[in-house]
Write a protein that holds these residues in place. Structure first.
Motif, PDB file in Angstrom:
ATOM      1  N   GLU A  75      12.181 -35.705 -11.536  1.00 12.19           N
ATOM      2  CA  GLU A  75      11.482 -34.335 -11.169  1.00 12.19           C
ATOM      3  C   GLU A  75      10.457 -34.096  -9.984  1.00 12.19           C
ATOM      4  O   GLU A  75      10.488 -33.549  -9.000  1.00 12.19           O
ATOM      5  N   GLY A  76       9.374 -35.320 -10.143  1.00 14.01           N
ATOM      6  CA  GLY A  76       8.516 -35.589  -9.151  1.00 14.01           C
ATOM      7  C   GLY A  76       9.255 -35.807  -7.823  1.00 14.01           C
ATOM      8  O   GLY A  76       8.611 -35.310  -7.014  1.00 14.01           O
ATOM      9  N   LEU A  77      10.150 -36.704  -7.820  1.00 16.29           N
ATOM     10  CA  LEU A  77      10.595 -36.981  -6.557  1.00 16.29           C
ATOM     11  C   LEU A  77      11.320 -35.932  -5.873  1.00 16.29           C
ATOM     12  O   LEU A  77      11.139 -35.806  -4.879  1.00 16.29           O
ATOM     13  N   SER A  78      12.005 -35.251  -6.600  1.00 14.50           N
ATOM     14  CA  SER A  78      12.671 -33.793  -6.040  1.00 14.50           C
ATOM     15  C   SER A  78      11.603 -33.017  -5.362  1.00 14.50           C
ATOM     16  O   SER A  78      11.690 -32.462  -4.313  1.00 14.50           O
ATOM     17  N   MET A  79      10.481 -33.029  -6.039  1.00 13.23           N
ATOM     18  CA  MET A  79       9.385 -32.043  -5.286  1.00 13.23           C
ATOM     19  C   MET A  79       8.860 -32.706  -4.209  1.00 13.23           C
ATOM     20  O   MET A  79       8.580 -31.999  -3.196  1.00 13.23           O
ATOM     21  N   THR A  80       8.872 -33.914  -4.113  1.00 12.51           N
ATOM     22  CA  THR A  80       8.159 -34.699  -2.982  1.00 12.51           C
ATOM     23  C   THR A  80       9.096 -34.599  -1.858  1.00 12.51           C
ATOM     24  O   THR A  80       8.773 -34.230  -0.747  1.00 12.51           O
ATOM     25  N   LEU A  81      10.451 -34.564  -2.082  1.00 15.71           N
ATOM     26  CA  LEU A  81      11.528 -34.634  -1.068  1.00 15.71           C
ATOM     27  C   LEU A  81      11.514 -33.029  -0.735  1.00 15.71           C
ATOM     28  O   LEU A  81      11.760 -32.858   0.538  1.00 15.71           O
ATOM     29  N   LEU A  82      11.246 -32.325  -1.422  1.00 14.61           N
ATOM     30  CA  LEU A  82      11.249 -30.774  -0.945  1.00 14.61           C
ATOM     31  C   LEU A  82      10.089 -30.372  -0.177  1.00 14.61           C
ATOM     32  O   LEU A  82      10.148 -29.619   0.973  1.00 14.61           O
ATOM     33  N   LYS A  83       8.867 -31.280  -0.299  1.00 12.93           N
ATOM     34  CA  LYS A  83       7.752 -30.779   0.394  1.00 12.93           C
ATOM     35  C   LYS A  83       8.295 -31.298   2.001  1.00 12.93           C
ATOM     36  O   LYS A  83       7.895 -30.899   2.962  1.00 12.93           O
ATOM     37  N   ALA A  84       8.952 -32.721   1.863  1.00 19.59           N
ATOM     38  CA  ALA A  84       9.420 -33.183   3.180  1.00 19.59           C
ATOM     39  C   ALA A  84      10.341 -32.056   3.904  1.00 19.59           C
ATOM     40  O   ALA A  84      10.440 -32.083   5.009  1.00 19.59           O
ATOM     41  N   PHE A  85      11.423 -31.678   3.234  1.00 16.78           N
ATOM     42  CA  PHE A  85      12.402 -30.874   3.540  1.00 16.78           C
ATOM     43  C   PHE A  85      11.674 -29.492   4.050  1.00 16.78           C
ATOM     44  O   PHE A  85      11.891 -28.990   5.362  1.00 16.78           O
ATOM     45  N   ALA A  86      10.566 -29.226   3.560  1.00 12.35           N
ATOM     46  CA  ALA A  86       9.620 -27.845   3.887  1.00 12.35           C
ATOM     47  C   ALA A  86       9.199 -28.160   5.436  1.00 12.35           C
ATOM     48  O   ALA A  86       9.090 -27.242   6.257  1.00 12.35           O
ATOM     49  N   LEU A  87       8.409 -29.220   5.482  1.00 13.98           N
ATOM     50  CA  LEU A  87       7.768 -29.668   6.682  1.00 13.98           C
ATOM     51  C   LEU A  87       8.913 -29.946   7.822  1.00 13.98           C
ATOM     52  O   LEU A  87       8.653 -29.495   8.845  1.00 13.98           O
ATOM     53  N   ALA A  88      10.043 -30.389   7.412  1.00 13.90           N
ATOM     54  CA  ALA A  88      11.186 -30.569   8.405  1.00 13.90           C
ATOM     55  C   ALA A  88      11.635 -29.154   9.008  1.00 13.90           C
ATOM     56  O   ALA A  88      12.354 -29.045   9.985  1.00 13.90           O
ATOM     57  N   LEU A  89      11.507 -28.202   8.140  1.00  7.82           N
ATOM     58  CA  LEU A  89      11.968 -26.622   8.471  1.00  7.82           C
ATOM     59  C   LEU A  89      10.840 -25.847   9.101  1.00  7.82           C
ATOM     60  O   LEU A  89      11.036 -24.606   9.243  1.00  7.82           O
ATOM     61  N   ASP A  90       9.617 -26.651   9.470  1.00  2.77           N
ATOM     62  CA  ASP A  90       8.458 -25.976  10.114  1.00  2.77           C
ATOM     63  C   ASP A  90       7.995 -24.906   9.023  1.00  2.77           C
ATOM     64  O   ASP A  90       7.604 -23.876   9.326  1.00  2.77           O
ATOM     65  N   LEU A  91       7.995 -25.291   7.780  1.00  6.25           N
ATOM     66  CA  LEU A  91       7.480 -24.328   6.738  1.00  6.25           C
ATOM     67  C   LEU A  91       5.965 -24.833   6.165  1.00  6.25           C
ATOM     68  O   LEU A  91       5.999 -26.189   6.493  1.00  6.25           O
ATOM     69  N   GLU A  92       5.313 -24.272   5.341  1.00  5.32           N
ATOM     70  CA  GLU A  92       4.178 -24.837   4.602  1.00  5.32           C
ATOM     71  C   GLU A  92       4.731 -25.890   3.662  1.00  5.32           C
ATOM     72  O   GLU A  92       5.905 -25.838   3.054  1.00  5.32           O
ATOM     73  N   GLU A  93       4.012 -27.059   3.584  1.00  5.52           N
ATOM     74  CA  GLU A  93       4.328 -28.254   2.677  1.00  5.52           C
ATOM     75  C   GLU A  93       4.730 -27.659   1.135  1.00  5.52           C
ATOM     76  O   GLU A  93       5.757 -28.254   0.612  1.00  5.52           O
ATOM     77  N   ASP A  94       4.228 -26.667   0.807  1.00  5.98           N
ATOM     78  CA  ASP A  94       4.322 -26.204  -0.664  1.00  5.98           C
ATOM     79  C   ASP A  94       5.303 -25.094  -0.852  1.00  5.98           C
ATOM     80  O   ASP A  94       5.328 -24.268  -1.777  1.00  5.98           O
ATOM     81  N   TRP A  95       5.928 -24.701   0.410  1.00  2.95           N
ATOM     82  CA  TRP A  95       6.844 -23.483   0.363  1.00  2.95           C
ATOM     83  C   TRP A  95       7.904 -23.412  -0.740  1.00  2.95           C
ATOM     84  O   TRP A  95       8.206 -22.376  -1.317  1.00  2.95           O
ATOM     85  N   THR A 127       7.798 -24.902  -3.637  1.00  2.71           N
ATOM     86  CA  THR A 127       7.037 -25.281  -5.087  1.00  2.71           C
ATOM     87  C   THR A 127       7.306 -23.837  -5.920  1.00  2.71           C
ATOM     88  O   THR A 127       7.831 -24.147  -7.061  1.00  2.71           O
ATOM     89  N   ASP A 128       6.874 -22.665  -5.649  1.00  7.44           N
ATOM     90  CA  ASP A 128       7.127 -21.504  -6.296  1.00  7.44           C
ATOM     91  C   ASP A 128       8.675 -20.990  -6.701  1.00  7.44           C
ATOM     92  O   ASP A 128       8.985 -20.229  -7.574  1.00  7.44           O
ATOM     93  N   LYS A 129       9.660 -21.712  -5.810  1.00  4.44           N
ATOM     94  CA  LYS A 129      10.924 -21.641  -6.081  1.00  4.44           C
ATOM     95  C   LYS A 129      11.507 -22.379  -7.146  1.00  4.44           C
ATOM     96  O   LYS A 129      12.762 -22.377  -7.511  1.00  4.44           O
ATOM     97  N   MET A 130      10.847 -23.412  -7.556  1.00  6.72           N
ATOM     98  CA  MET A 130      11.253 -24.564  -8.497  1.00  6.72           C
ATOM     99  C   MET A 130      10.615 -24.214  -9.904  1.00  6.72           C
ATOM    100  O   MET A 130      10.754 -25.312 -10.706  1.00  6.72           O
ATOM    101  N   ASP A 131       9.963 -23.232 -10.181  1.00  5.72           N
ATOM    102  CA  ASP A 131       9.260 -23.204 -11.394  1.00  5.72           C
ATOM    103  C   ASP A 131      10.096 -23.079 -12.504  1.00  5.72           C
ATOM    104  O   ASP A 131       9.744 -23.130 -13.569  1.00  5.72           O
ATOM    105  N   ARG A 132      11.169 -22.615 -12.512  1.00  5.48           N
ATOM    106  CA  ARG A 132      12.463 -22.153 -13.324  1.00  5.48           C
ATOM    107  C   ARG A 132      13.790 -22.986 -13.029  1.00  5.48           C
ATOM    108  O   ARG A 132      14.720 -22.248 -13.219  1.00  5.48           O
ATOM    109  N   HIS A 133      13.410 -24.174 -12.576  1.00  2.00           N
ATOM    110  CA  HIS A 133      14.821 -25.128 -12.110  1.00  2.00           C
ATOM    111  C   HIS A 133      15.736 -25.154 -13.031  1.00  2.00           C
ATOM    112  O   HIS A 133      15.440 -25.163 -14.275  1.00  2.00           O
TER     113      HIS A 133
END
Length: 192
Positions: A76-96, A98-104
């Motif tokens: 779960e922690g690794l997934s959130m780290t990868l999603l931060k990297a995805f966000a940056l690669a997509l030119d989004l805020e790093e935590d973009w 985060t709030d989409k995964m609170d009920r994953h």
């Protein structure tokens, strides 16, 4: 079925079912496809009320529950780290994300592919794991050996096209990260 009409069914050798009703009508269903040749154990998030997934259930093997729950938290922690990297690669805020995964609905699945031998032979057309897409944002896979194939959606969706399937190299002690349906949707197909 309280209508009082009688229905008789029979299955042929291939599993196709024929249903005959008192009124003379019949219905034939196709034979069921052969199941994948694998065994699976799965768990979802700790709090199923937030995810809609079933509660966790474990067999009574010493240490199994502790090991699975610990590994789930790490993934779960690794997934959130990868999603931060995805966000940056997509030119989004790093935590973009985060709030989409609170009920994953993340699932940890352990798969076993039993050895095939003279006593365990596949049925015609039967696979270890049939073609599928991963429904979430991403999948983290720890492979136990060679055999995984992927298909890029650039051939018009022809899952039978042998040229579209690519063998994934097996690297011991490495993870494979697949982009899932949800990430493809969020990026309008730019990430696939």
């Amino acid at each position: 079925l309280s209508s009082g009409k009688r229905i008789t069914t029979q299955s042929d050798a291939d599993g196709a079912r024929t249903a005959a009703k008192d009124d003379g009508t019949t219905k034939v269903s196709a034979p069921p496809s052969a199941p994948d040749l694998k065994e699976t154990f799965s768990i979802g998030p700790l709090d199923p009320t937030l995810s809609g997934m079933p509660p966790r259930k474990f067999p009574s093997h010493d240490g199994m529950q502790t090991a699975y729950e610990s590994y789930y938290e790490e993934m779960e922690g690794l997934s959130m780290t990868l999603l931060k990297a995805f966000a940056l690669a997509l030119d989004l805020e790093e935590d973009w994300f985060t709030d989409k995964m609170d009920r994953h609905m993340s699932a940890l699945r352990t798969l076993n592919y039993p050895e095939l031998d003279a006593d365990h032979t596949p049925l015609p057309g039967q696979l270890r794991a049939g073609a599928h897409t991963d429904y979430g944002a991403l999948t983290i896979l720890k492979s136990g050996g060679p055999g995984l194939q992927v298909r890029k959606d650039d051939d018009g969706g022809d899952q039978d096209s042998s040229s579209s399937w690519v063998d994934v190299p097996f690297l011991p002690d490495a993870f494979i990260v697949n982009i899932g349906d949800l990430m493809q949707r969020w990026t309008n197909g730019e990430s696939s």
